[in-house]
Design a protein around this motif. Sequence first.
Motif, PDB file in Angstrom:
ATOM      1  N   ALA A 151     -16.797 -10.873  -8.587  1.00 30.56           N
ATOM      2  CA  ALA A 151     -17.037  -9.997  -8.967  1.00 30.56           C
ATOM      3  C   ALA A 151     -16.989  -9.318 -10.189  1.00 30.56           C
ATOM      4  O   ALA A 151     -18.803  -8.311 -11.358  1.00 30.56           O
ATOM      5  N   ASN A 152     -17.046 -10.161 -11.312  1.00 35.82           N
ATOM      6  CA  ASN A 152     -17.089 -10.039 -12.929  1.00 35.82           C
ATOM      7  C   ASN A 152     -17.207 -11.496 -13.492  1.00 35.82           C
ATOM      8  O   ASN A 152     -16.448 -11.587 -14.442  1.00 35.82           O
ATOM      9  N   ARG A 153     -17.936 -12.257 -13.660  1.00 33.71           N
ATOM     10  CA  ARG A 153     -17.430 -13.311 -14.501  1.00 33.71           C
ATOM     11  C   ARG A 153     -16.743 -13.028 -16.003  1.00 33.71           C
ATOM     12  O   ARG A 153     -15.792 -13.758 -16.442  1.00 33.71           O
ATOM     13  N   ARG A 154     -17.501 -12.657 -16.192  1.00 32.96           N
ATOM     14  CA  ARG A 154     -17.543 -12.328 -17.813  1.00 32.96           C
ATOM     15  C   ARG A 154     -15.744 -11.840 -17.398  1.00 32.96           C
ATOM     16  O   ARG A 154     -15.191 -12.600 -19.150  1.00 32.96           O
ATOM     17  N   ALA A 155     -15.260 -11.441 -17.224  1.00 30.10           N
ATOM     18  CA  ALA A 155     -14.196 -10.267 -17.703  1.00 30.10           C
ATOM     19  C   ALA A 155     -13.039 -11.543 -16.849  1.00 30.10           C
ATOM     20  O   ALA A 155     -12.282 -11.751 -17.920  1.00 30.10           O
ATOM     21  N   ALA A 156     -13.678 -12.347 -15.640  1.00 29.09           N
ATOM     22  CA  ALA A 156     -12.303 -13.066 -15.169  1.00 29.09           C
ATOM     23  C   ALA A 156     -12.122 -14.662 -16.344  1.00 29.09           C
ATOM     24  O   ALA A 156     -11.475 -14.522 -16.826  1.00 29.09           O
TER      25      ALA A 156
END
Lengths: 308, 317
Positions: free
Chosen positions: A179-184
């Motif tokens: 869903a959101n690599r950066r957030a991960a």
Amino acid sequence: MLPVMIIVFAVFAGTVDGFLSVANMRNMALQFSPLLICATGATLVFLIGGIDLSAGAVMSLAAVGAALVMRTTDSVVLGVAAGIACGVAVGAVNGVAIARFRLAAFVQTLAALLTVRAIAFLLSDGRSVGKLPPLVRSIGRSYFLGLPVLMWLALAIAAGVWMLLARTSYGRRIYLVGANRRAAIFSGINVLRLEFQIYLAAATLSALGGVAAVMWLGAGAPVLGDNFLLQIIAAVVIGGTSIQGGYGGMMQTLSGAAIIVMLDRGLDLAGLAYYDQWITLGFVILAGSALGGLLGRLHIRRAEKRKT
Amino acid sequence: MRNLAATLLATCVIALGAAPALAADTIGISFDKIESFREPELKYLMEAVKKAGLEAEFANAQESAQRQASQVQGLVSKGVKAIIAIPWDIEAAVTLANDTVDAGVPFITMDQAPSDTSVVTYHVGSDPCADGKAAGEFFVKAADGKTMKLLELQGSLSNDNGIRRSGCLGEAIAGHKNIEIVAQVETTWKPELALTATENALQAHPDLNAIFCPWNGCLQGVFSVLEKNQKLKKVGEEGHITIATIDGTPLGCQSIRDGLIDIDIATPLPAMGEKAVAAALKAMKGEKVEPQVEFLPGVPYTPANVGEVGSQIWGCN
């Protein structure tokens, strides 16, 4: 996609002679097994927003590798181990190239598709590998509680992955990466390690699918996976798992794979010509996607109404 | 929502219609694929089915062993009385034959032999060795002791027809030192590969004077290269390249009539279909089919005798 699956089943059950027969159900279960195993791996890859184009080629290599070892050693166990080892090897290479060296998944797995398929041809001299131990056919034709053993294997794998995705923190991490690599990354997830593990798992499952196909067919051919890649991707996409990652899961893939197999068998039994079947499959994909979209919107609207 | 689901359901039902149950004496036909050679093969088989007073249910596996396995099992579950199949995977066909025969349904293979013919009720095919040998003997006769530089295009070396056509051609010309095979190229029955191989061979050996084309499908590619290099001459003309081929398709027959090739060995498609159906009928009555395996030699014809023997060649009619 569950409503579409039910509609497809109801249509064939009501109109096609022999669709509900035990023999046809078992036949569909056998066809379903390798597809579901491979689609399970593809679901994991799609969930992290990746793609694995080498799935069919890995199936072929594993099938040829397993069949060659079985024929040479007369040992089914060693053959299965060899087939799985092929998947682990390709998965490790894909994983390292994509996670560690940041190669685009499309490019890496396309290169793997070509290379691995060529290796399968070289190993087998382009020929199907047969004359396998009789135990292979026995396993392929064994039934437990009325269902093929291969189907139980596929369902067990799918159930395991469903548990992983729905009930564990590792599963939640997979969704978050998609869903959101950066957030991960910011939330402390080791994304590179997770991506490596997913590509490793996907190729291993594709290899297992190839071994299951050998059990079913009694031979391993280097062209075995050629027709499978499209079916694997279609099963995941028709099911409703997002190709952009972060949304979907095993239940969707299960219904997607079931729709493909039911359409294939049902249209065949109805006597439709090969290309007419593809037209119908295209129609069902479109109609199914429209229906899925509509259901999703209705669900959101109802949830919003409840809130207000 | 319910309305939408009902509409979709109704549309599908109308589109499909109710698939009818099988007639009493129905046989299942499973082909590995449908292409220009399989179409007439199916036509002659269907004619034989009709002549025998049977019905047939056809399935096209389109180059997939999994699909063929599912289709054959599907036909058996529908209650067909016998299966006539052209297998895609000659090894998987052994398992398929065992399963079908175990289910009490005779399993007959046509054209493409499974790797073990002892498991099938009956197999009938062309005799790839006899055809390859006939082509080889023709080259020996055509060379007449003079130097011959031969390009051997091969079919697929993963199937019986490809292997034996090539092997028996080699046996027929072995020992004739005047005939040199300058290149052997596997084409996997793909015309574009035949074209490339001819182009390459002609570049490497401008004095090439003979080509073996193991199936009629490669002729177009060969002609196109020869024409480009001003080497497409009629039989008997100065600089003509000797060409032998196998199949007897309309293209092969036309090429013979045009005098562009020297010999075509026609596969006996009508006889193959008739024999497969006769075996199915016999097996359906519970009788043993003997001989269990038959290979039918092809019918050779040339520009000189196409007028006389043309009526026996399926592609000339």
